[in-house]
Write a protein that holds these residues in place. Structure first.
Motif, mmCIF file in Angstrom:
data_model
loop_
_atom_site.group_PDB
_atom_site.id
_atom_site.type_symbol
_atom_site.label_atom_id
_atom_site.label_comp_id
_atom_site.label_asym_id
_atom_site.label_seq_id
_atom_site.Cartn_x
_atom_site.Cartn_y
_atom_site.Cartn_z
ATOM 1 N N ASP A 141 3.985 3.884 -5.296
ATOM 2 C CA ASP A 141 2.934 4.598 -5.836
ATOM 3 C C ASP A 141 2.133 4.836 -4.546
ATOM 4 O OD1 ASP A 141 0.388 5.191 -6.749
ATOM 5 O OD2 ASP A 141 0.132 3.384 -7.777
ATOM 6 N N LEU A 142 2.405 6.050 -4.151
ATOM 7 C CA LEU A 142 1.770 6.442 -2.529
ATOM 8 C C LEU A 142 0.304 6.626 -2.765
ATOM 9 C CD1 LEU A 142 3.661 6.652 -0.052
ATOM 10 C CD2 LEU A 142 3.701 8.868 -0.226
ATOM 11 N N PRO A 143 -0.458 7.273 -3.759
ATOM 12 C CA PRO A 143 -1.679 7.174 -3.884
ATOM 13 C C PRO A 143 -2.147 5.909 -3.591
ATOM 14 C CG PRO A 143 -0.654 8.742 -5.364
ATOM 15 C CD PRO A 143 0.612 7.833 -4.817
ATOM 16 N N ALA A 144 -1.902 4.879 -4.332
ATOM 17 C CA ALA A 144 -2.061 3.471 -4.215
ATOM 18 C C ALA A 144 -2.247 2.987 -2.765
ATOM 19 C CB ALA A 144 -1.511 2.619 -5.163
ATOM 20 N N VAL A 145 -0.841 3.302 -2.082
ATOM 21 C CA VAL A 145 -1.005 2.840 -0.809
ATOM 22 C C VAL A 145 -1.942 3.468 0.179
ATOM 23 C CG1 VAL A 145 0.747 2.684 1.336
ATOM 24 C CG2 VAL A 145 1.536 2.371 -1.129
ATOM 25 N N ARG A 146 -2.115 5.017 0.033
ATOM 26 C CA ARG A 146 -2.943 5.759 0.821
ATOM 27 C C ARG A 146 -4.374 5.061 0.597
ATOM 28 N NH1 ARG A 146 -3.478 11.321 2.497
ATOM 29 N NH2 ARG A 146 -1.404 11.975 1.404
ATOM 30 N N ARG A 147 -4.808 4.755 -0.821
ATOM 31 C CA ARG A 147 -5.916 4.155 -0.780
ATOM 32 C C ARG A 147 -6.538 3.024 -0.119
ATOM 33 N NH1 ARG A 147 -5.072 6.158 -6.260
ATOM 34 N NH2 ARG A 147 -4.389 4.048 -6.915
ATOM 35 N N ALA A 148 -5.279 2.037 -0.147
ATOM 36 C CA ALA A 148 -5.392 0.716 0.568
ATOM 37 C C ALA A 148 -5.705 0.934 2.132
ATOM 38 C CB ALA A 148 -4.460 -0.133 0.188
#
Ligand SMILES: [Zn+2]
Length: 490
Positions: free
Chosen positions: A425-432
């Motif tokens: 879930d790259l968007p979640a990794v990016r948000r973190a």
């Protein structure tokens, strides 16, 4: 099956018709070879292997099948700061992380860095990564580090460390000990202790080595680092009986013959991080030295604060550094190097078998029946760089890059397919990671944040000792080397 469909879990998988670098003892190379994976193991390697019913197939024709790569030293927690320190020296790194801002990182920041870094490894075909985690100021930080590693389907070793306290202090903390004992018995994540040996003659690191011995885990240590550690640390470790085959000596760049002999005699290995050594200033990458003494080598990327997180770059920079030194040393004497000593095949070995040896994992690092199915397929049909495939070792070492990694298997599980990560879930990794960057920028203030990319030196003591947890100082870590490459024989 069309190539668009990701293979499903639980069924045998065949990589068919590739150039297979087995990295077995004979470095057997197969052209049009098959690799069969059943469950978590390699079941067969060869030409036109028989497959069980229901086997799925990946077309490896035109590609290179090799063992998953192994990085033995990466400060994964720093990945949230990607490229921030691109122009740093080692001294500036010490100022930013050790003196000033490393303590700012919260558990969730460690988590964000590790999560990004773990996926970064898999994307580049690095199936095992040692997380040299020296930002663990509390057990909460450690739990966060491990939680992130567990959330990503790679193979990881947590090398537990804490630059904010002496290793004799944090290893004595009952909460840390309880955490270490739990992790030692974990069958998913490996464990090492990560600390440096300053050379203080009273050898305060003894207590930490004793904890490693009690736990039965290896110690990984930055050894032979200009301005930080030198022969004194190696000699003290050896004289006190703590040099074991499990130990990994990172960089090992400003050591002399005496230390290399002690490492060779006790069976430890050296983790070379060439991209790091070349630009931070630990010393010249020591591959030419360790070769002389027969010391096993693995490769590492150190930190994405500066450098790339893939071992393709590690392989090519290591070849470049080793060969550059050899040519220049010859030119000094009016000689010409006609045959390079370090060959592409050697660095591919170090990126695979070398890492497995360093970690004591003889079930990793090669493609042979019975070994763990950590497998990489390099294949990119849409790239003109994918052909001709004449010299597969040379292709891996100098031509391939992370975008060319088509398929990655860890423990038999497909984690990258058709050049795309699976299940991320790259968007979640990016948000973190963005939340961590926002937090750090907000805490430091815009001026300190911008200035931190080229920090001034607030205290001169960083030159004799970057480790803020000890008063020990020694100018000997920056004594004149005598020759450019520090050849101990000269
Ligand atoms: Zn390091």
């Amino acid at each position: 099956m069309t190539t668009a469909e990701t293979p499903v879990a639980g069924r045998p998988l065949l990589l068919r018709g590739g150039t297979v670098l087995t990295m077995d003892d004979n470095h057997t190379v197969l052209t049009e070879g098959d690799v069969l994976v059943v469950d978590d193991r390699i079941a067969a390697v060869g030409a036109a292997v028989d497959v069980p019913e229901g086997t799925q197939e990946i077309d490896a024709r035109g590609g290179i099948v090799m063992p998953g790569m192994i990085d033995t030293h990466r400060h994964m927690w720093q990945t949230a700061m990607r490229a921030y320190g691109a122009d740093w020296t080692l001294t500036q790194y010490f100022v930013w992380y050790y003196l000033e801002h490393g303590k700012t990182f919260r558990p969730e920041d460690i988590h964000a860095g590790n999560l990004t870094s773990a996926w970064e490894s898999l994307e580049a075909g690095v199936t095992t990564t040692v997380d040299w985690s020296h930002g663990l100021q509390s057990v909460d930080h450690a739990e966060a580090a491990v939680d992130a590693l567990r959330a990503v389907p790679g193979r990881f070793v947590l090398a537990y460390g804490n630059i904010q306290a002496g290793p004799w202090e944090w290893t004595a903390d009952p909460a840390v000990r309880a955490f270490l004992e739990r992790l030692r018995d974990d069958d998913q994540i490996g464990l090492q202790l990560a600390f440096d040996v300053t050379g203080d003659p009273s050898f305060p690191e003894r207590a930490a080595f004793e904890v490693a011995r009690e736990l039965g885990v290896g110690v990984t240590t930055h050894a032979g680092v200009w301005g930080a550690t030198n022969d004194d640390g190696i000699r003290l470790t050896h004289e006190n009986g703590f040099m074991t085959p499990q130990n990994i000596y990172v960089h090992a760049a400003t050591l002399t013959e005496d230390s290399y002999q002690r490492i060779a005699a006790t069976g430890g290995s050296v983790s070379v991080a060439t991209e790091s050594e070349q630009s931070a200033g630990q010393g010249y990458p020591p591959t030419w030295q360790v070769r002389k003494y027969g010391i096993p080598v693995s490769l590492s990327m150190d930190t994405s604060v500066w450098w790339s997180g893939d071992l393709f770059t590690a392989m090519r920079t290591t070849l470049g550094a080793d060969r550059a030194r050899e040519h220049l040393e010859a030119h000094v004497k009016g000689d010409t190097v006609t045959h390079s000593h370090l060959r592409a095949e050697h660095v591919v070995d170090w990126a695979t078998r070398g890492g497995a040896r360093a970690l004591g994992r003889d079930d990793l690092g090669s493609l042979e029946p019975g070994k763990k199915a950590d497998v990489v397929l390099i294949k990119n049909d849409s790239s003109p760089v994918s052909f001709p495939l004449i010299n597969p070792y040379g292709h891996v070492a100098f031509q391939a890059q992370r975008g060319d990694v088509h398929t990655v298997l860890v423990d038999g599980r497909v984690v990258k397919y058709a050049n795309q990560l699976v299940g991320v879930d790259l968007p979640a990794v990016r948000r973190a990671v963005e939340a961590t960057v926002d937090f750090l920028r907000g805490t430091l203030g815009d001026e300190a944040w911008a200035g931190g990319m080229n920090p001034d030196l607030p205290k001169d003591e960083v030159f004799d000792n970057p480790y803020q947890y000890t008063e020990y100082k020694s100018e000997s870590t920056r004594e004149a080397r005598g020759t450019i490459f520090g050849d101990p024989g000269s």
